[in-house]
Motif scaffolding. Sequence first.
Motif, mmCIF file in Angstrom:
data_model
loop_
_atom_site.group_PDB
_atom_site.id
_atom_site.type_symbol
_atom_site.label_atom_id
_atom_site.label_comp_id
_atom_site.label_asym_id
_atom_site.label_seq_id
_atom_site.Cartn_x
_atom_site.Cartn_y
_atom_site.Cartn_z
ATOM 1 N N GLN A 6 45.117 30.712 -10.370
ATOM 2 C CA GLN A 6 45.289 31.150 -8.992
ATOM 3 C C GLN A 6 43.977 31.443 -8.277
ATOM 4 O OE1 GLN A 6 48.464 30.917 -7.985
ATOM 5 N NE2 GLN A 6 48.880 30.355 -10.136
ATOM 6 N N LEU A 7 42.875 31.413 -9.009
ATOM 7 C CA LEU A 7 41.583 31.784 -8.430
ATOM 8 C C LEU A 7 40.981 30.654 -7.603
ATOM 9 C CD1 LEU A 7 39.887 33.574 -11.475
ATOM 10 C CD2 LEU A 7 41.031 34.647 -9.522
ATOM 11 N N GLU A 8 40.051 31.024 -6.765
ATOM 12 C CA GLU A 8 39.266 30.042 -6.014
ATOM 13 C C GLU A 8 38.028 29.685 -6.826
ATOM 14 O OE1 GLU A 8 36.689 29.712 -1.839
ATOM 15 O OE2 GLU A 8 38.052 31.402 -2.181
ATOM 16 N N TYR A 9 37.702 28.405 -6.898
ATOM 17 C CA TYR A 9 36.559 27.931 -7.669
ATOM 18 C C TYR A 9 35.595 27.184 -6.757
ATOM 19 C CZ TYR A 9 39.216 29.053 -11.866
ATOM 20 O OH TYR A 9 39.913 29.718 -12.836
ATOM 21 N N ARG A 10 34.320 27.379 -7.017
ATOM 22 C CA ARG A 10 33.273 26.650 -6.312
ATOM 23 C C ARG A 10 32.358 25.992 -7.326
ATOM 24 N NH1 ARG A 10 30.245 30.675 -2.435
ATOM 25 N NH2 ARG A 10 29.072 28.761 -2.060
ATOM 26 N N SER A 11 31.807 24.853 -6.971
ATOM 27 C CA SER A 11 30.930 24.126 -7.884
ATOM 28 C C SER A 11 29.485 24.539 -7.648
ATOM 29 C CB SER A 11 31.074 22.621 -7.685
ATOM 30 O OG SER A 11 30.220 21.934 -8.568
ATOM 31 N N TYR A 12 28.899 25.190 -8.660
ATOM 32 C CA TYR A 12 27.490 25.570 -8.605
ATOM 33 C C TYR A 12 26.638 24.665 -9.488
ATOM 34 C CZ TYR A 12 29.225 29.920 -6.551
ATOM 35 O OH TYR A 12 29.832 30.840 -5.746
ATOM 36 N N GLY A 40 29.871 19.142 -11.484
ATOM 37 C CA GLY A 40 31.208 19.355 -10.962
ATOM 38 C C GLY A 40 32.017 20.512 -11.479
ATOM 39 N N VAL A 41 31.554 21.273 -12.461
ATOM 40 C CA VAL A 41 32.350 22.376 -12.994
ATOM 41 C C VAL A 41 32.561 23.423 -11.909
ATOM 42 C CG1 VAL A 41 32.449 24.235 -14.695
ATOM 43 C CG2 VAL A 41 31.527 22.003 -15.332
ATOM 44 N N GLY A 42 33.821 23.852 -11.729
ATOM 45 C CA GLY A 42 34.128 24.904 -10.773
ATOM 46 C C GLY A 42 33.992 26.269 -11.425
ATOM 47 N N THR A 43 33.367 27.216 -10.724
ATOM 48 C CA THR A 43 33.135 28.555 -11.250
ATOM 49 C C THR A 43 33.774 29.582 -10.326
ATOM 50 O OG1 THR A 43 31.032 27.846 -12.198
ATOM 51 C CG2 THR A 43 31.377 30.215 -11.964
ATOM 52 N N SER A 44 34.408 30.595 -10.921
ATOM 53 C CA SER A 44 35.051 31.650 -10.148
ATOM 54 C C SER A 44 34.046 32.738 -9.783
ATOM 55 C CB SER A 44 36.180 32.288 -10.956
ATOM 56 O OG SER A 44 35.640 33.162 -11.934
ATOM 57 N N TRP A 56 32.939 35.393 -15.832
ATOM 58 C CA TRP A 56 33.371 34.449 -14.808
ATOM 59 C C TRP A 56 34.171 33.341 -15.484
ATOM 60 C CZ3 TRP A 56 28.654 35.235 -16.802
ATOM 61 C CH2 TRP A 56 28.003 34.175 -17.433
ATOM 62 N N ALA A 57 34.990 32.660 -14.718
ATOM 63 C CA ALA A 57 35.820 31.582 -15.247
ATOM 64 C C ALA A 57 35.222 30.232 -14.869
ATOM 65 C CB ALA A 57 37.238 31.687 -14.718
ATOM 66 N N ASP A 94 43.270 20.045 -17.570
ATOM 67 C CA ASP A 94 42.208 20.834 -16.966
ATOM 68 C C ASP A 94 41.670 21.804 -18.015
ATOM 69 O OD1 ASP A 94 42.633 19.602 -14.506
ATOM 70 O OD2 ASP A 94 44.090 21.123 -13.876
ATOM 71 N N ARG A 95 40.362 21.896 -18.118
ATOM 72 C CA ARG A 95 39.718 22.756 -19.103
ATOM 73 C C ARG A 95 39.373 24.098 -18.462
ATOM 74 N NH1 ARG A 95 34.347 24.043 -20.877
ATOM 75 N NH2 ARG A 95 34.105 24.088 -23.154
ATOM 76 N N PHE A 96 39.889 25.185 -19.022
ATOM 77 C CA PHE A 96 39.599 26.531 -18.530
ATOM 78 C C PHE A 96 38.920 27.350 -19.620
ATOM 79 C CE2 PHE A 96 42.900 25.381 -15.516
ATOM 80 C CZ PHE A 96 42.500 25.995 -14.339
#
Length: 214
Positions: A32-38, A43-47, A87-88, A175-177
């Motif tokens: 449910q979290l918002e992820y941004r790519s840093y 391309g990995v999204g980080t919370s 962080w996720a 999806d890998r979490f």
Amino acid sequence: MKYKVNHLFPVRFWTFQAPKELTMETLEKLKQLEYRSYNEPYGVGTSDQLHSLPEFRDIHEWFQKCVDQVHRDNGWHCDRLVVNKSWANRSDAKSGHHHSPHRHPMSYLSGIFYLTEGSPTVFLDPVRDREWGQFHLDGGPLSENRQFVHPGVGGLVLFPSYMVHGSVENESDIDRFTIALNTFPSGVINEGAYDRPMAEVSVNGWTQLDSLNL
């Protein structure tokens, strides 16, 4: 001629297994979290910071218990190793998204908690570059300079924060979490002369923690 290969000074890792229900509950919250790519272009999204979110307190209490157990067994000289940052990470299915090699500065122990199957983490030998500082011969045990780790769903790996690591490209169908975490020593740190500590630091995690009963 026969000989024996001796591996000296190995790096110690510690692995734990979380209860299945706690793992699944945490995974549903992560989705449910918002992820941004840093990590462009990988391309990995980080919370945002999980340790500040009350809905993740249960998993952080478990993380802290794991760190406390390792702390007790090693007798490190500080009041507590506090899980002070987490962080996720999300790598979408068949995206090829991955982490490039990195380490976690300003931390003593770090950890990775795996909530799904998927691509493993690759850890690099911390002295892998030792030959590059001298006369170099190509060849050698390349496979021994990299270790691929995935302890399964609900597995937590704790490791020294200086270890350089990344993740393999996610080409799987899921999806890998993962959750990454850092720790920092809190309270009285290292006994000094005249019974005076080398430092005294106050560190907050998901709550203000008392000294650990060592």
